[in-house]
Design an enzyme around this catalytic site. Structure first.
Site, short mmCIF file in Angstrom:
data_model
loop_
_atom_site.label_atom_id
_atom_site.label_comp_id
_atom_site.label_asym_id
_atom_site.label_seq_id
_atom_site.Cartn_x
_atom_site.Cartn_y
_atom_site.Cartn_z
N GLY B 16 -1.01 -8.96 127.13
CA GLY B 16 -1.16 -9.85 125.98
C GLY B 16 -0.99 -9.11 124.66
O GLY B 16 -0.86 -7.88 124.63
N CYS B 132 -11.78 -11.69 115.24
CA CYS B 132 -10.99 -10.86 114.31
C CYS B 132 -11.34 -11.10 112.85
O CYS B 132 -11.53 -10.16 112.07
CB CYS B 132 -9.50 -11.12 114.53
SG CYS B 132 -9.08 -12.86 114.71
N HIS B 252 -4.85 -10.54 108.96
CA HIS B 252 -5.55 -11.65 108.32
C HIS B 252 -5.96 -11.22 106.92
O HIS B 252 -6.37 -10.07 106.72
CB HIS B 252 -6.83 -12.00 109.09
CG HIS B 252 -6.60 -12.55 110.46
ND1 HIS B 252 -5.40 -13.07 110.88
CD2 HIS B 252 -7.44 -12.68 111.52
CE1 HIS B 252 -5.51 -13.49 112.13
NE2 HIS B 252 -6.73 -13.26 112.55
#
Lengths: 348, 348
Positions: B16, B132, B252
């Site tokens: 992943g 996250c 982010h």
């Protein structure tokens, strides 16, 4: 609108991103125009634009351009407004100015019709159109303020590149394609044309819109702070803003926190106020994943609100997501809307 | 790190987006590995991945995979963690779990080493890696909280698509190219894979990350709210979040408002705290347009902070812009960092 009287209208900056939308909006709204003049810098003079199926030639703006003009819509940058708006006023025109040149001047009304239409009639020739990100926020918050009072606003923006003009939009397009091709990104315009440094916007986020001020805030952030207080007639309202440029073409989105003055207010109360407010469309249903997005709001004149939530810790705090087309309600439509109100109220 | 002792390590979900970064990070950090096992679902079993120049074959995870494993890094979704983490613990492994499966369980430490490293030693076999968007925020706020106290956080996020996995990143890439070609956008993954409705992310913003909860907040927003309180050991801290997915691949960003408990604090005070905090890089100079962006933070392990400003109306309020690679500090690096602390402190 239906009218017998018609008006001579000029658009200054007709070939720009906002100017083009002004032209389209005047046509869409069937604004009662007698004569329409498209004005620009000498660079764009001679270009042809279409209005109601007719070809119009763009002329270079000079003081004499405004002879006989009733309403002049300006959107060609602050320096052009400073130079030509007084010339237009001198010749009897009402100026609706989309730049920041006169917004904070004491004798210039700063108007979002859904909020402070009545201020229009105080004009002394110039009416200022607020900053795009301010307009959609105050339009969405006004029905709440009116019913429930307002103490504080904290906003983080998600702003489209078209707010920085057609060159910025072109830059996003070119950089995006370069990125997808695995090529280097060339940055020449954003975050601010003419500022010292340029950074890629494609697949990125730039926490700078307009130039930095002495206090560490950007001019865009200070516009949101100061204009909101002026439009709402609340000099003591607490307003904080963080403005961020993002890689999409159209519509600004805003994450807005607002503190009202009443206890016991529910999300449904806020939703009801918004659902019945002029110019606002409530798109808010988590069960069907319904909320506005920049793409869904593009090319529409309304301000869209979703994601209304009560703060989990603060009885008077609410969060919401406000989206609108920055070139329409944020600029061209708000300007034309002011013109419509001037005409219908005979405030010329 | 220099070590004599080495460990048997497993990565569950190795193929992943986060699993790949875990593998890279273990290699970059020269983690003291004896044997490395790459585990996945049956679908990805048989794939080859490279570690320190050696080819490793991915195996299907079964309970017996964890025989002899000392440290198991999980990032294959909550259901996989729920099924296999207890099996790994039963066989003597310490599990560092990157899913939300155990984060709020009372006997599971939820750890960001810069904030609450000491919690690691309370583990009963499972240590949870926070969400996250939570990790980078608490890492940036902890030095402020420690020195000046903390009453309230309001955050609006700007989150990369890679947080939703490799398929979401592929969707952004395909939609972006389609948009540039003037084609229709096909949406099958975002905002949430498997949710009822899908919307385009290319040149758009989606104010939904993870599924909606009963209270109108998304699960991502509730993760930020609840995890922050747990990590900081402040159940009464006021935290509000609005989480938004944006069209960029990595990192982010967050617009953070924080209210401290002391008067008289300046922007320079906050900047000094951040400049000397572990894992934090201060990038904050308006005079040179210096601030972090998703592109500038990508592929780096630190949390970057800029745009520090004092609220203009609230003595104890500050605004800042926090950016970090969501797959590194937000996931793989924080997990490997926990593993490093376990090893160096012998908390196995």
């Amino acid at each position: 609108m239906s009218h017998t009287k018609t008006y001579n209208v000029a658009i200054v900056g007709a070939t720009g991103a906002v100017g083009q939308k002004m032209l389209e909006t005047l046509e869409d709204r069937n604004f009662p125009i007698n004569e329409l003049k498209l004005l620009s810098s000498s660079r764009s003079a001679g270009l042809k634009m279409s209005f109601k199926g007719e070809e119009k030639t763009v002329e270079e703006a000079i003081p004499e351009s405004f002879e006989g003009i009733d309403i002049a819509l300006f959107s060609a940058g602050g320096s052009v407004s400073k130079k030509f708006a007084p010339e237009a006023v001198k010749r009897g025109a009402v100026v609706i100015d989309n730049t920041s040149a006169f917004r904070m001047a004491e004798d210039v009304p700063l108007v979002v019709p859904e909020v402070n239409e009545e201020d229009i009639k105080l004009h002394k020739g110039i009416i200022a159109n607020p900053n795009c990100s301010t307009i959609q926020m105050v339009a969405a918050l006004e029905p709440i303020r009116k019913a429930l009072g307002m103490k504080r606003i904290i906003v983080s923006t998600y702003q489209a590149v078209s707010g920085a003009g057609t060159e910025a939009a072109e830059e996003l397009r070119e950089q995006s394609q370069a990125f997808l091709n695995g090529e280097e990104l060339e940055a020449n315009i954003l975050p601010v044309k003419g500022d010292k440094k340029h950074s890629p916007i494609a697949f990125n986020a730039l926490p700078q819109i307009d130039v930095f001020q002495e206090n560490g805030y950007t001019y865009e952030e200070m516009k949101m702070i100061n204009e909101t207080k002026k439009i709402m007639h609340m000099p003591d309202l607490s307003v904080a803003a963080t403005c961020v440029r993002l890689p999409f073409f159209t519509s600004h989105a805003e994450s807005v926190y607002v503190e009202i003055e009443k206890d016991g207010v529910t999300v449904e109360d806020i939703q009801n106020l918004l659902a019945h407010a002029p110019g606002i469309v409530l798109e808010d249903d988590p069960s069907t994943q319904t909320y506005p997005t920049p793409l869904s709001a593009a090319e529409k004149r309304e301000v869209f609100v979703g994601r209304v939530r009560k703060d989990l810790d603060h009885e008077r705090g609410f969060h919401m997501w406000v989206v609108s087309d920055n070139l329409l309600k944020g600029a061209a439509w708000n300007s034309v809307q002011i013109a419509e109100r001037i005409v219908s109220n005979e405030w010329l």
